[in-house]
Design a protein around this motif. Structure first.
Motif, PDB file in Angstrom:
ATOM      1  N   ILE A 133       0.824  -1.205   0.000  1.00 15.18           N
ATOM      2  CA  ILE A 133       0.000   0.000   0.000  1.00 15.18           C
ATOM      3  C   ILE A 133       0.865   1.266   0.000  1.00 15.18           C
ATOM      4  N   LEU A 134       0.253   2.306  -0.518  1.00 21.94           N
ATOM      5  CA  LEU A 134       0.871   3.635  -0.559  1.00 21.94           C
ATOM      6  C   LEU A 134      -0.110   4.641   0.027  1.00 21.94           C
ATOM      7  N   TYR A 135       0.374   5.426   0.998  1.00 20.73           N
ATOM      8  CA  TYR A 135      -0.390   6.588   1.470  1.00 20.73           C
ATOM      9  C   TYR A 135       0.238   7.829   0.858  1.00 20.73           C
ATOM     10  N   ALA A 136      -0.591   8.699   0.299  1.00 14.48           N
ATOM     11  CA  ALA A 136      -0.111   9.974  -0.242  1.00 14.48           C
ATOM     12  C   ALA A 136      -1.134  11.046   0.072  1.00 14.48           C
ATOM     13  N   SER A 137      -0.646  12.280   0.211  1.00 16.34           N
ATOM     14  CA  SER A 137      -1.561  13.397   0.444  1.00 16.34           C
ATOM     15  C   SER A 137      -1.173  14.577  -0.440  1.00 16.34           C
ATOM     16  N   PHE A 138      -2.205  15.272  -0.889  1.00 14.76           N
ATOM     17  CA  PHE A 138      -2.054  16.435  -1.766  1.00 14.76           C
ATOM     18  C   PHE A 138      -2.977  17.543  -1.261  1.00 14.76           C
ATOM     19  N   LYS A 139      -2.585  18.770  -1.486  1.00 14.62           N
ATOM     20  CA  LYS A 139      -3.506  19.873  -1.206  1.00 14.62           C
ATOM     21  C   LYS A 139      -4.726  19.734  -2.121  1.00 14.62           C
ATOM     22  N   TYR A 140      -5.894  20.043  -1.568  1.00 16.76           N
ATOM     23  CA  TYR A 140      -7.147  19.798  -2.269  1.00 16.76           C
ATOM     24  C   TYR A 140      -7.537  21.020  -3.101  1.00 16.76           C
ATOM     25  N   SER A 141      -7.169  20.981  -4.379  1.00  9.44           N
ATOM     26  CA  SER A 141      -7.581  22.019  -5.322  1.00  9.44           C
ATOM     27  C   SER A 141      -7.175  21.560  -6.717  1.00  9.44           C
ATOM     28  N   GLU A 142      -7.326  22.427  -7.693  1.00 10.80           N
ATOM     29  CA  GLU A 142      -6.923  22.116  -9.072  1.00 10.80           C
ATOM     30  C   GLU A 142      -5.645  22.858  -9.450  1.00 10.80           C
ATOM     31  N   PHE A 143      -4.989  23.460  -8.477  1.00  6.14           N
ATOM     32  CA  PHE A 143      -3.819  24.293  -8.748  1.00  6.14           C
ATOM     33  C   PHE A 143      -2.585  23.450  -9.073  1.00  6.14           C
ATOM     34  N   THR A 153       1.640  20.299  -6.932  1.00  2.61           N
ATOM     35  CA  THR A 153       0.614  19.704  -7.778  1.00  2.61           C
ATOM     36  C   THR A 153      -0.536  19.322  -6.864  1.00  2.61           C
ATOM     37  N   ASP A 154      -1.664  19.989  -7.026  1.00  2.50           N
ATOM     38  CA  ASP A 154      -2.837  19.725  -6.200  1.00  2.50           C
ATOM     39  C   ASP A 154      -3.800  18.804  -6.944  1.00  2.50           C
ATOM     40  N   PHE A 155      -4.672  18.138  -6.184  1.00  2.00           N
ATOM     41  CA  PHE A 155      -5.702  17.280  -6.768  1.00  2.00           C
ATOM     42  C   PHE A 155      -7.000  17.402  -5.981  1.00  2.00           C
ATOM     43  N   THR A 156      -8.105  17.155  -6.680  1.00  2.00           N
ATOM     44  CA  THR A 156      -9.379  16.868  -6.039  1.00  2.00           C
ATOM     45  C   THR A 156      -9.607  15.359  -6.168  1.00  2.00           C
ATOM     46  N   CYS A 157     -10.654  14.845  -5.547  1.00  2.00           N
ATOM     47  CA  CYS A 157     -10.960  13.418  -5.671  1.00  2.00           C
ATOM     48  C   CYS A 157     -11.143  13.037  -7.141  1.00  2.00           C
ATOM     49  N   ASP A 158     -11.902  13.853  -7.869  1.00  2.00           N
ATOM     50  CA  ASP A 158     -12.192  13.537  -9.268  1.00  2.00           C
ATOM     51  C   ASP A 158     -10.942  13.642 -10.139  1.00  2.00           C
ATOM     52  N   SER A 159     -10.159  14.699  -9.943  1.00  2.00           N
ATOM     53  CA  SER A 159      -8.986  14.868 -10.813  1.00  2.00           C
ATOM     54  C   SER A 159      -7.937  13.802 -10.536  1.00  2.00           C
ATOM     55  N   PHE A 160      -7.834  13.339  -9.291  1.00  2.00           N
ATOM     56  CA  PHE A 160      -6.868  12.265  -9.022  1.00  2.00           C
ATOM     57  C   PHE A 160      -7.342  10.941  -9.622  1.00  2.00           C
ATOM     58  N   SER A 161      -8.632  10.664  -9.524  1.00  2.00           N
ATOM     59  CA  SER A 161      -9.164   9.436 -10.126  1.00  2.00           C
ATOM     60  C   SER A 161      -8.899   9.400 -11.621  1.00  2.00           C
TER      61      SER A 161
END
Length: 198
Positions: A133-143, A153-161
């Motif tokens: 398994i891998l745990y990763a965290s990103f700031k939540y936005s589209e920036f 590099t930011d992500f939302t749930c949809d953009s990461f999927s």
């Protein structure tokens, strides 16, 4: 390369300040959720370990941990905290093969440009054992771009999927949004991900 250098330079020059601001933060809820998915004595890579806060937590709970960071100053600080060597390794330098049961990348690989991130996820997949398994965290936005002296590099749930669909070998096991635990920053949101190698 310029973006990478600027980000590393930021951590080199702000290492003491950064470690003081993060080392004592309570992060146990997410740490424990990650550990619940592991067997006792699992081997964890803390990938971009910063001050060593999380590696210390895992070591204190009996896990084997290898900690690495791209900043020499951060490595020095983490090494003193952990009492074990911390390797000075930039993200793209990982070349391990089925070595780790789990990888912890807390607020670290978010500094990698999206155009390079797919290749890095491929290397991280290779470094994990089967079903790791891998745990990763990103700031939540589209920036994506420079922010406060560092590249993000930011992500939302949809953009990461959508992003992960382009990368073979992973499935999203869990994803959730949390608030920043640092004082005065509870309006900032984070995307937390646990991915499983398939």
């Amino acid at each position: 390369m310029q973006r990478k250098n600027e980000t590393l330079n930021y951590y080199e020059s702000h290492a003491q300040e950064f470690s003081q601001g993060t080392q004592s933060l309570q992060f146990t809820e997410i740490q424990d959720l990650f550990l619940e998915k592991l067997s006792p004595n699992s081997f964890i890579l803390d990938f971009g370990c910063g001050s060593g806060r999380d590696a210390r937590y895992f070591l204190n709970r009996g896990y084997r941990v290898e900690a690495v960071d791209g900043s020499k100053e951060m490595c020095s600080i983490a090494q003193k905290l952990l009492g074990q060597p911390v390797k000075n390794v930039c993200f793209e330098e990982i070349e391990e093969h089925e070595k780790y049961d789990a990888i912890w990348a807390c607020a670290s690989i978010l500094h990698v440009p999206k155009v390079e991130l797919g290749g890095l996820f491929g290397k991280l997949n290779e470094a994990l054992v089967s079903d790791g398994i891998l745990y990763a965290s990103f700031k939540y936005s589209e920036f994506e771009g420079m922010r406060n002296g560092r590249y993000f590099t930011d992500f939302t749930c949809d953009s990461f999927s959508e992003f992960l669909k382009q990368i073979p070998g992973w499935q999203i096991e869990e994803s959730w949004i949390s608030r920043d635990v640092r004082p005065g920053r509870d309006e900032e949101k984070w995307l937390n991900l646990i991915l499983r190698k398939r």
